[in-house]
Motif scaffolding. Structure first.
Motif, PDB file in Angstrom:
ATOM      1  N   PRO A  43       0.824  -1.214   0.000  1.00 19.74           N
ATOM      2  CA  PRO A  43       0.000   0.000   0.000  1.00 19.74           C
ATOM      3  C   PRO A  43       0.856   1.262   0.000  1.00 19.74           C
ATOM      4  O   PRO A  43       1.938   1.312   0.597  1.00 19.74           O
ATOM      5  CB  PRO A  43      -0.800  -0.103   1.305  1.00 19.74           C
ATOM      6  CG  PRO A  43      -0.716  -1.535   1.704  1.00 19.74           C
ATOM      7  CD  PRO A  43       0.605  -2.023   1.208  1.00 19.74           C
ATOM      8  N   LEU A  44       0.371   2.294  -0.686  1.00 25.26           N
ATOM      9  CA  LEU A  44       1.040   3.595  -0.679  1.00 25.26           C
ATOM     10  C   LEU A  44       0.556   4.391   0.511  1.00 25.26           C
ATOM     11  O   LEU A  44      -0.615   4.344   0.883  1.00 25.26           O
ATOM     12  CB  LEU A  44       0.732   4.353  -1.972  1.00 25.26           C
ATOM     13  CG  LEU A  44       1.244   3.711  -3.272  1.00 25.26           C
ATOM     14  CD1 LEU A  44       0.843   4.560  -4.469  1.00 25.26           C
ATOM     15  CD2 LEU A  44       2.755   3.555  -3.221  1.00 25.26           C
ATOM     16  N   ARG A  45       1.436   5.151   1.116  1.00 22.14           N
ATOM     17  CA  ARG A  45       1.078   5.911   2.325  1.00 22.14           C
ATOM     18  C   ARG A  45       0.411   7.233   2.013  1.00 22.14           C
ATOM     19  O   ARG A  45      -0.150   7.862   2.870  1.00 22.14           O
ATOM     20  CB  ARG A  45       2.330   6.136   3.172  1.00 22.14           C
ATOM     21  CG  ARG A  45       2.943   4.827   3.644  1.00 22.14           C
ATOM     22  CD  ARG A  45       4.164   5.064   4.490  1.00 22.14           C
ATOM     23  NE  ARG A  45       4.711   3.802   4.923  1.00 22.14           N
ATOM     24  CZ  ARG A  45       5.023   3.509   6.164  1.00 22.14           C
ATOM     25  NH1 ARG A  45       4.825   4.387   7.103  1.00 22.14           N
ATOM     26  NH2 ARG A  45       5.531   2.341   6.483  1.00 22.14           N
ATOM     27  N   GLN A 178      -4.857  -7.582   4.256  1.00 23.11           N
ATOM     28  CA  GLN A 178      -4.986  -6.874   2.991  1.00 23.11           C
ATOM     29  C   GLN A 178      -3.993  -5.719   2.893  1.00 23.11           C
ATOM     30  O   GLN A 178      -3.438  -5.446   1.825  1.00 23.11           O
ATOM     31  CB  GLN A 178      -6.415  -6.334   2.840  1.00 23.11           C
ATOM     32  CG  GLN A 178      -6.697  -5.692   1.501  1.00 23.11           C
ATOM     33  CD  GLN A 178      -8.118  -5.149   1.444  1.00 23.11           C
ATOM     34  OE1 GLN A 178      -8.539  -4.373   2.308  1.00 23.11           O
ATOM     35  NE2 GLN A 178      -8.875  -5.553   0.449  1.00 23.11           N
ATOM     36  N   CYS A 179      -3.761  -5.055   3.987  1.00 22.15           N
ATOM     37  CA  CYS A 179      -2.898  -3.875   3.992  1.00 22.15           C
ATOM     38  C   CYS A 179      -1.488  -4.170   4.494  1.00 22.15           C
ATOM     39  O   CYS A 179      -0.749  -3.255   4.831  1.00 22.15           O
ATOM     40  CB  CYS A 179      -3.533  -2.773   4.853  1.00 22.15           C
ATOM     41  SG  CYS A 179      -5.122  -2.218   4.228  1.00 22.15           S
ATOM     42  N   SER A 180      -1.108  -5.435   4.547  1.00 21.91           N
ATOM     43  CA  SER A 180       0.257  -5.765   4.954  1.00 21.91           C
ATOM     44  C   SER A 180       1.235  -5.452   3.827  1.00 21.91           C
ATOM     45  O   SER A 180       0.829  -5.192   2.690  1.00 21.91           O
ATOM     46  CB  SER A 180       0.345  -7.242   5.355  1.00 21.91           C
ATOM     47  OG  SER A 180       0.013  -8.078   4.261  1.00 21.91           O
ATOM     48  N   THR A 188       4.882 -14.549   4.479  1.00 22.25           N
ATOM     49  CA  THR A 188       4.531 -15.387   5.620  1.00 22.25           C
ATOM     50  C   THR A 188       3.494 -16.425   5.187  1.00 22.25           C
ATOM     51  O   THR A 188       2.822 -16.265   4.169  1.00 22.25           O
ATOM     52  CB  THR A 188       3.960 -14.554   6.771  1.00 22.25           C
ATOM     53  OG1 THR A 188       2.707 -13.972   6.355  1.00 22.25           O
ATOM     54  CG2 THR A 188       4.922 -13.435   7.164  1.00 22.25           C
ATOM     55  N   GLU A 189       3.373 -17.483   5.965  1.00 25.18           N
ATOM     56  CA  GLU A 189       2.366 -18.513   5.661  1.00 25.18           C
ATOM     57  C   GLU A 189       0.963 -17.922   5.727  1.00 25.18           C
ATOM     58  O   GLU A 189       0.082 -18.315   4.966  1.00 25.18           O
ATOM     59  CB  GLU A 189       2.501 -19.680   6.648  1.00 25.18           C
ATOM     60  CG  GLU A 189       3.749 -20.522   6.441  1.00 25.18           C
ATOM     61  CD  GLU A 189       3.844 -21.106   5.035  1.00 25.18           C
ATOM     62  OE1 GLU A 189       2.811 -21.598   4.525  1.00 25.18           O
ATOM     63  OE2 GLU A 189       4.939 -21.052   4.448  1.00 25.18           O
ATOM     64  N   GLU A 190       0.773 -16.968   6.646  1.00 21.50           N
ATOM     65  CA  GLU A 190      -0.536 -16.324   6.760  1.00 21.50           C
ATOM     66  C   GLU A 190      -0.859 -15.526   5.489  1.00 21.50           C
ATOM     67  O   GLU A 190      -2.003 -15.535   5.010  1.00 21.50           O
ATOM     68  CB  GLU A 190      -0.577 -15.391   7.973  1.00 21.50           C
ATOM     69  CG  GLU A 190      -0.559 -16.094   9.321  1.00 21.50           C
ATOM     70  CD  GLU A 190       0.829 -16.598   9.700  1.00 21.50           C
ATOM     71  OE1 GLU A 190       1.820 -16.209   9.025  1.00 21.50           O
ATOM     72  OE2 GLU A 190       0.935 -17.363  10.670  1.00 21.50           O
ATOM     73  N   GLN A 191       0.137 -14.841   4.930  1.00 20.23           N
ATOM     74  CA  GLN A 191      -0.076 -14.093   3.695  1.00 20.23           C
ATOM     75  C   GLN A 191      -0.405 -15.021   2.532  1.00 20.23           C
ATOM     76  O   GLN A 191      -1.289 -14.729   1.723  1.00 20.23           O
ATOM     77  CB  GLN A 191       1.163 -13.256   3.361  1.00 20.23           C
ATOM     78  CG  GLN A 191       1.331 -12.003   4.211  1.00 20.23           C
ATOM     79  CD  GLN A 191       2.588 -11.237   3.836  1.00 20.23           C
ATOM     80  OE1 GLN A 191       3.674 -11.798   3.764  1.00 20.23           O
ATOM     81  NE2 GLN A 191       2.443  -9.941   3.617  1.00 20.23           N
ATOM     82  N   LYS A 192       0.300 -16.151   2.459  1.00 19.67           N
ATOM     83  CA  LYS A 192       0.039 -17.105   1.373  1.00 19.67           C
ATOM     84  C   LYS A 192      -1.383 -17.653   1.465  1.00 19.67           C
ATOM     85  O   LYS A 192      -2.092 -17.754   0.458  1.00 19.67           O
ATOM     86  CB  LYS A 192       1.048 -18.258   1.425  1.00 19.67           C
ATOM     87  CG  LYS A 192       2.488 -17.848   1.151  1.00 19.67           C
ATOM     88  CD  LYS A 192       3.417 -19.049   1.324  1.00 19.67           C
ATOM     89  CE  LYS A 192       4.880 -18.647   1.258  1.00 19.67           C
ATOM     90  NZ  LYS A 192       5.782 -19.796   1.506  1.00 19.67           N
ATOM     91  N   THR A 193      -1.779 -18.010   2.684  1.00 12.98           N
ATOM     92  CA  THR A 193      -3.129 -18.546   2.878  1.00 12.98           C
ATOM     93  C   THR A 193      -4.178 -17.503   2.539  1.00 12.98           C
ATOM     94  O   THR A 193      -5.177 -17.796   1.864  1.00 12.98           O
ATOM     95  CB  THR A 193      -3.309 -19.018   4.334  1.00 12.98           C
ATOM     96  OG1 THR A 193      -2.331 -20.015   4.629  1.00 12.98           O
ATOM     97  CG2 THR A 193      -4.694 -19.593   4.552  1.00 12.98           C
ATOM     98  N   LYS A 419      -5.582   4.706  15.137  1.00 15.47           N
ATOM     99  CA  LYS A 419      -4.912   5.023  13.865  1.00 15.47           C
ATOM    100  C   LYS A 419      -4.455   3.772  13.114  1.00 15.47           C
ATOM    101  O   LYS A 419      -4.478   3.737  11.896  1.00 15.47           O
ATOM    102  CB  LYS A 419      -3.674   5.910  14.126  1.00 15.47           C
ATOM    103  CG  LYS A 419      -3.911   7.077  15.069  1.00 15.47           C
ATOM    104  CD  LYS A 419      -4.987   8.016  14.569  1.00 15.47           C
ATOM    105  CE  LYS A 419      -5.106   9.243  15.459  1.00 15.47           C
ATOM    106  NZ  LYS A 419      -5.377   8.970  16.875  1.00 15.47           N
ATOM    107  N   SER A 420      -4.009   2.751  13.823  1.00 15.06           N
ATOM    108  CA  SER A 420      -3.470   1.545  13.177  1.00 15.06           C
ATOM    109  C   SER A 420      -4.588   0.723  12.543  1.00 15.06           C
ATOM    110  O   SER A 420      -5.756   0.812  12.934  1.00 15.06           O
ATOM    111  CB  SER A 420      -2.708   0.694  14.191  1.00 15.06           C
ATOM    112  OG  SER A 420      -1.676   1.441  14.803  1.00 15.06           O
ATOM    113  N   LEU A 421      -4.195  -0.112  11.563  1.00 18.79           N
ATOM    114  CA  LEU A 421      -5.170  -0.933  10.856  1.00 18.79           C
ATOM    115  C   LEU A 421      -5.171  -2.382  11.335  1.00 18.79           C
ATOM    116  O   LEU A 421      -6.224  -2.999  11.435  1.00 18.79           O
ATOM    117  CB  LEU A 421      -4.876  -0.912   9.354  1.00 18.79           C
ATOM    118  CG  LEU A 421      -5.187   0.396   8.615  1.00 18.79           C
ATOM    119  CD1 LEU A 421      -4.737   0.301   7.172  1.00 18.79           C
ATOM    120  CD2 LEU A 421      -6.671   0.694   8.677  1.00 18.79           C
ATOM    121  N   LEU A 422      -4.011  -2.946  11.606  1.00 19.78           N
ATOM    122  CA  LEU A 422      -3.930  -4.338  12.009  1.00 19.78           C
ATOM    123  C   LEU A 422      -4.170  -4.487  13.512  1.00 19.78           C
ATOM    124  O   LEU A 422      -3.786  -3.637  14.298  1.00 19.78           O
ATOM    125  CB  LEU A 422      -2.561  -4.915  11.640  1.00 19.78           C
ATOM    126  CG  LEU A 422      -2.188  -4.813  10.157  1.00 19.78           C
ATOM    127  CD1 LEU A 422      -0.843  -5.474   9.901  1.00 19.78           C
ATOM    128  CD2 LEU A 422      -3.263  -5.450   9.284  1.00 19.78           C
TER     129      LEU A 422
END
Length: 516
Positions: A43-45, A178-180, A188-193, A419-422
Motif C-alpha cells: 500500500p502507498l502511504r 490486505q494492507c500488509s 509469511t504462511e498467513e499471507q500465502k493462505t 490510527k493503526s489498521l492491524l
C-alpha cells in the motif's frame, strides 16, 4: 476465512520460471475453463504520481465445469512478481487474459489490472495489459442473486468481498492482511493462505451462481450436451441468432489461427479489434454451451484506455487502503486525558473501553490481555447510542470513524480514534496511549465472546460436562487429559487449557513483549 474450517486448497508458489511450479502453472493456464484473478501490492502511504507495484498475482484455475470439495482440478497459483522476471511471463499472462475459451473471474479487477499493467510496463513489457476478456465480475453475480432472492432491484452500493462471502458462502473472509507489506520476502504462511483464499472464494461464489442460473433455465441445452449442428441451419438463422453467430465466428477464427500456426508464423496474430493471439500453442477447449450463455448474458470485458494507464496525484486510491504501521511513542500526543477511570477524576482505576463495529477485532484482543472491552448492544448502533453507552458506563469509546469525534463535546476525554489498521498494532497503540499495564497473569482472563469474567474456581471435567449440557459440546478427546475448565459468569461459555489456549498466551506474550 474461518480458521476453524479452512478450505483444503491446493496452492503453488511460483517464484522461478525454472521451477516445477511454473511448468504446472503453464499447463493449467492453457487447459483451464475458468480462472479467478486477484492481485496484491504494497500500500502507498499517500497520493503518488505513480501506481503501486504489484508484488503478487493470484490465479485460481479450474479445469472442469463444476467446483467440488477436494477436487484436484482446482489449483491456486501464487505468482511471485517480485522474484520472477516479468518479461519471461508477460506473453503467457497476456494470452491467458484474452483467451476466448477461458472465463476470467474477478472482484473489481479493473483497478488491479491498471496496477498490473503499470508494473509490467515499468519492466520493459510495454504496453503492459490492456484488456481481460471474457470477464465476469463477482459484484454482478451478487447483484443478480440478490435481485432474484428479494424480487426487487438491489442497492447500487458495492458490498465488500468479505460481506459477499459471508452472505453467499457462510464463511468469514478475514481482510486483516490486505494492507500488509506484500513487497517483503519471504511471504509469511498467513499471507500465502490469505492470498490463496482471496482468489479461490471467487470460484466458490461462481459455483453458487452456476447452480442458481441452471435452476432458472438459462441454458436451453445441458452444458454437456452438444448444440444442434450449425450446418443444418440456414444463413438467415445463423445471422439472426447472436449466440450461434458468435460461435461460428469463434470456430472459424480458431481454425484460421491454427492453419496459420501450422505454416510457421513467428509473429503475433492480431484481430481487427486488437486482441493479441500469441503464437504459443493453445490447448484449451472451446467454451461449453453453459459458459457461452453466461458470458453472453452477464459477462463483460475490461478495457483500459490511455487515461487509465496515467497515474495522477488526485486519483482515488484503489480498494486497498494504506497501512501506517505502529511505532512506539507515535500516538502519545493524540490523547489528552485524563480517562474517566483515572483516580484524579474520581474513577476506580480500572480501564474500560467500548469498541465500535469498526474495531471488533481489537475488542477481542483487549479481552485476551485481560482488559475490559465491551461491544455495542446492537449490530448497527447509532452514534448517539454509542455515546450514551460510553457515558453511562464511564468507558472510552474506541473507533476508526473520524465522524464520531464531532461528539467529543458531549463526553470529554471519552472518544479515541485508533490510527493503526492491524489488530496487533491497534492493541499496542491502545496499551501505550492509555499507559495500560499488562501482565502474563492477566492473559486469557476474560471471555472473548462477551467480555465477562470467569468464575474464580476452575471446574472439574465432570462439572464441565454437566454445565455444558444442552449448551456446548466438549470434545471426547479432552476427558482423559485431566484438564481444568473455566466458565464465563455472564454467557456461561466454557474454556479449557488446550493447544489453542497455550498458543494464544504465547502470541500475546510476544505481541506485548512481556518477556523483555
Amino acid at each position: 476465512m474461518d480458521p476453524q474450517n479452512p478450505m483444503p486448497l491446493k496452492t503453488h508458489l511460483v517464484s522461478s520460471t525454472d521451477s516445477p511450479e511454473f511448468t504446472h502453472l503453464t499447463s493449467f493456464l492453457t487447459r483451464s475453463t475458468i480462472i479467478a484473478l486477484d492481485a496484491e501490492w504494497k500500500p502507498l502511504r499517500s497520493h503518488h504520481h505513480t501506481y503501486p507495484t504489484v508484488s503478487l498475482l493470484q490465479l485460481a484455475c479450474q479445469l472442469g465445469h463444476e467446483l467440488a470439495a477436494g477436487d484436484d482440478s482446482v489449483v491456486v497459483f501464487l505468482l511471485d512478481l517480485a522474484s520472477v522476471p516479468l518479461p519471461s511471463i508477460w506473453v503467457l499472462l497476456r494470452d491467458a487474459f484474452v483467451n476466448p475459451d477461458v472465463l476470467k473471474l474477478g472482484f473489481r479487477f479493473k483497478q488491479d489490472l491498471v496496477y498490473l499493467s503499470s508494473t509490467f510496463s515499468s519492466q520493459g513489457c510495454d504496453p503492459g495489459f490492456d484488456r481481460v476478456e471474457p470477464y465476469l465480475d463477482i459484484t454482478s453475480i451478487y447483484q443478480h442473486l440478490q435481485q432474484k432472492q428479494h424480487g426487487k432491484k438491489t442497492s447500487k452500493e458495492t458490498k465488500s468481498l468479505a460481506t459477499i462471502c459471508k452472505e453467499l458462502l457462510s464463511i468469514s473472509l478475514s481482510k486483516e492482511l490486505q494492507c500488509s507489506d506484500w513487497s517483503c520476502r519471504p511471504l509469511t504462511e498467513e499471507q500465502k493462505t490469505y492470498a490463496a483464499m482471496d482468489a479461490h472464494c471467487l470460484l466458490e461464489i461462481f459455483n453458487v451462481f452456476r447452480v442458481k442460473v441452471i435452476k432458472e433455465g438459462i441454458s436451453v441445452h445441458s452444458p454437456f450436451e452438444p448444440h444442434p449442428p450449425i450446418v443444418n441451419l440456414g444463413l438467415k438463422q445463423v445471422l439472426e441468432e447472436l449466440d450461434i453467430c458468435n460461435k461460428v465466428v469463434r470456430m472459424k477464427f480458431r481454425e484460421a489461427v491454427d492453419m496459420v500456426r501450422a505454416t510457421d508464423v513467428s509473429n503475433d496474430i492480431t484481430t481487427a479489434e486488437g486482441t493479441a493471439i500469441m503464437t504459443q500453442h493453445r490447448n484449451t477447449q472451446p467454451m461449453d454451451e453453459f459458459l457461452l450463455k453466461v458470458v453472453s448474458k452477464y459477462g463483460e470485458n475490461i478495457l483500459l484506455g490511455e487515461s487509465d494507464k496515467k497515474a495522477k496525484a488526485t486519483k482515488r486510491k484503489g480498494k486497498r487502503r494504506s497501512s501506517v504501521g505502529y511505532k512506539q511513542g507515535q500516538y502519545l500526543d493524540d490523547w489528552k486525558g485524563p480517562a474517566p477511570w483515572d483516580l484524579t477524576v474520581g474513577g476506580d482505576g480500572l480501564p474500560k473501553f467500548l469498541c465500535d463495529v469498526m474495531v471488533e477485532g481489537l475488542a477481542k484482543h483487549l479481552r485476551c490481555v485481560g482488559i475490559d472491552a465491551a461491544s455495542p448492544y446492537s449490530k448497527k448502533p447509532e452514534s448517539r447510542e454509542l455515546i450514551d453507552h460510553a457515558n453511562r458506563e464511564k468507558r472510552v469509546l474506541l473507533t476508526r470513524d473520524a465522524k464520531l469525534l464531532r461528539y467529543e463535546y458531549l463526553i470529554k476525554n471519552q472518544i479515541y480514534r485508533v490510527k493503526s489498521l492491524l489488530k496487533n498494532e491497534q492493541l499496542l497503540e491502545v496499551i501505550e496511549t492509555f499507559q495500560l499495564k499488562v501482565s502474563e497473569d492477566q492473559l486469557m482472563s476474560r471471555c472473548t465472546r462477551c467480555n465477562g469474567r470467569f468464575i474464580q474456581k476452575p471446574l472439574t471435567t465432570e462439572e464441565a460436562v454437566e454445565a455444558a449440557k444442552g449448551f456446548q459440546r466438549i470434545p471426547n478427546c479432552l476427558f482423559d487429559k485431566n484438564l481444568q475448565f473455566w466458565q464465563c459468569m455472564d454467557c456461561n461459555q466454557l474454556y479449557w487449557e488446550g493447544t489453542q489456549y497455550h498458543n494464544a498466551v504465547q502470541k500475546f506474550i510476544d505481541v506485548c513483549k512481556l518477556n523483555e
